[in-house]
Write a protein that holds these residues in place. Structure first.
Motif, PDB file in Angstrom:
ATOM      1  N   GLU A 157       0.519   5.906  -1.067  1.00 13.20           N
ATOM      2  CA  GLU A 157      -0.115   6.974  -1.829  1.00 13.20           C
ATOM      3  C   GLU A 157       0.125   6.752  -3.327  1.00 13.20           C
ATOM      4  O   GLU A 157       1.047   6.034  -3.721  1.00 13.20           O
ATOM      5  N   TYR A 200       4.204  -1.084   3.231  1.00 14.51           N
ATOM      6  CA  TYR A 200       3.675   0.257   2.973  1.00 14.51           C
ATOM      7  C   TYR A 200       4.805   1.193   2.550  1.00 14.51           C
ATOM      8  O   TYR A 200       5.868   1.218   3.184  1.00 14.51           O
ATOM      9  N   ALA A 206      -3.437   4.315  -0.575  1.00 17.47           N
ATOM     10  CA  ALA A 206      -3.634   4.921   0.741  1.00 17.47           C
ATOM     11  C   ALA A 206      -4.053   6.369   0.557  1.00 17.47           C
ATOM     12  O   ALA A 206      -3.764   7.002  -0.464  1.00 17.47           O
ATOM     13  N   ALA A 248      -3.977   4.257   7.088  1.00 18.64           N
ATOM     14  CA  ALA A 248      -4.233   5.238   6.030  1.00 18.64           C
ATOM     15  C   ALA A 248      -4.754   4.593   4.753  1.00 18.64           C
ATOM     16  O   ALA A 248      -5.029   5.285   3.785  1.00 18.64           O
ATOM     17  N   LEU A 249      -4.873   3.255   4.735  1.00 22.37           N
ATOM     18  CA  LEU A 249      -5.390   2.593   3.547  1.00 22.37           C
ATOM     19  C   LEU A 249      -6.795   3.087   3.226  1.00 22.37           C
ATOM     20  O   LEU A 249      -7.617   3.290   4.121  1.00 22.37           O
ATOM     21  N   ARG A 250      -7.069   3.263   1.969  1.00 21.83           N
ATOM     22  CA  ARG A 250      -8.389   3.719   1.553  1.00 21.83           C
ATOM     23  C   ARG A 250      -9.407   2.616   1.792  1.00 21.83           C
ATOM     24  O   ARG A 250      -9.150   1.444   1.505  1.00 21.83           O
ATOM     25  N   GLY A 277       0.806  -1.215   0.000  1.00 20.68           N
ATOM     26  CA  GLY A 277       0.000   0.000   0.000  1.00 20.68           C
ATOM     27  C   GLY A 277       0.838   1.263   0.000  1.00 20.68           C
ATOM     28  O   GLY A 277       2.032   1.243   0.312  1.00 20.68           O
ATOM     29  N   HIS A 305      -6.759  -3.546   6.267  1.00 15.07           N
ATOM     30  CA  HIS A 305      -5.554  -3.579   7.097  1.00 15.07           C
ATOM     31  C   HIS A 305      -5.542  -4.836   7.959  1.00 15.07           C
ATOM     32  O   HIS A 305      -4.493  -5.492   8.105  1.00 15.07           O
TER      33      HIS A 305
END
Length: 342
Positions: free
Chosen positions: A38, A205, A178, A189-191, A36, A197
């Motif tokens: 951004e 990450y 994320a 912070a994962l979407r 994961g 998670h």
């Protein structure tokens, strides 16, 4: 109806350490999990690096060795075939693996949906035929049409992938985005649903900090590694690949440059006291984080704040204590000052 079969604890499988890992300390044997981060931080490249490591038996990131190499099955939902080929070629070259013999099967369809019963059936048949050691699906957002925030929608997809892992004894890796947030743990912070998670046995990450990329490793059943600092490398026009920024020592992951370290370096490189804003800009660190670090360093006596609100490192004061018997300064090393970047 006879109920479920059971076994005593002593009858359960005992797995030696070398069989606990698919890729040593990074990804567990038959683990499900997430890579994961951004957008545009290199998630797909890291997933492909793992693919090449498992398929060719070469170390991931040129350091983390696969314990039992074998076939890899992957579906890159966002990348055209020529881009996948180019990326795998570049990673194989950097890893010293032969691209022509990579044991990787790329699912060659325009669409695969994990919420579609027909696609699920075809994926199961493909996994049964290839018998991969690792299945990579990249990214999750392109593989369904459900609400990622709804546990009732996400849980069946994750349950299906867990079933594949157990039925076919394969590891499963999902690439997932994320949010840009200040979550205390990267997985938070994962979407989407927190189920994502919680689902993972091995999770990796990626986070961008200034010009650095930090890799955080989380394991369900093993000790987590310290954050690992990695960087892109490009050679002779090849697609970029990752490598460790610092050579590992004695099998220990290299330590990252922490926010506190960046604040200290910003102060060490300044010829005059810096405002909190200047420190934030030079350290590429959030305002709130810089404030907390400065408060801590002032309390520890390592940094001082003048009447105008400027911060500077505390100067050494050798006259406050007599030299030690060996002629060394007794305060030396108490407040180490990092050297500034050239």
């Amino acid at each position: 109806m006879n109920g479920f079969p059971t076994r005593a604890p002593v009858e359960l499988e005992d797995r030696p350490r070398e069989q606990q890992w698919l890729v040593d300390t990074l990804w567990g044997e038959q683990a499900v999990g997430i890579v994961g981060g951004e957008p545009k931080c290199g998630k797909s490249i890291l997933a492909m690096d793992l693919a090449v490591a498992v398929a060719a038996g070469v170390p991931c990131l040129r350091h983390f060795a696969p314990t039992r190499p074998g076939p890899v099955l992957m579906f890159p939902a966002e990348d055209a075939g020529h881009l996948v080929r180019k990326r795998l070629h570049g990673i194989a070259r950097a890893a010293g693996a032969r691209f022509e013999t990579l044991d990787i099967a790329v699912i060659d369809v325009p669409r695969l949906r994990l919420d579609d019963p027909d696609d699920r059936g075809r994926l199961q048949q493909t996994v049964e035929r290839i018998a991969p050691r690792l299945l990579i699906l990249d990214p999750l957002v392109r593989l369904h049409g459900v609400d990622e925030n709804a546990v009732a929608d996400v849980a069946p997809i994750l349950g299906f992938l867990r079933d594949i892992q157990r039925r076919f004894a394969t590891a499963v890796l999902l690439v997932h985005h994320a949010r840009k947030s200040g979550a205390a743990r990267p997985g938070q912070a994962l979407r989407g649903s927190s189920e994502l998670h919680a689902w993972g046995d091995s999770n990796l990450y990626l986070r961008r900090r200034d010009r650095q990329t930090l890799l955080t490793v989380e394991q369900r059943d093993a000790r987590d590694l310290d954050d690992i600092e990695i960087e892109f490398m490009e050679e002779d026009g090849e697609e970029p690949s990752f490598r460790l920024r610092q050579p590992p020592q004695a099998g220990v992951a290299p330590q990252p440059e922490t926010p506190e370290r960046r604040v200290l370096k910003a102060l060490a490189g300044a010829r005059a006291p810096l405002s909190q804003r200047q420190i934030r800009q030079r350290a590429a660190t959030r305002h709130k984080t810089v404030g907390a670090i400065l408060k801590k360093l002032v309390q520890e006596g390592r940094v001082e704040r003048n009447a105008e609100g400027g911060y500077s490192l505390v100067a050494s004061q050798p006259d406050k204590a007599a030299p030690a018997a060996n002629g060394s300064d007794p305060d030396a090393g108490r407040f180490p000052v990092p050297t500034a970047h050239a």
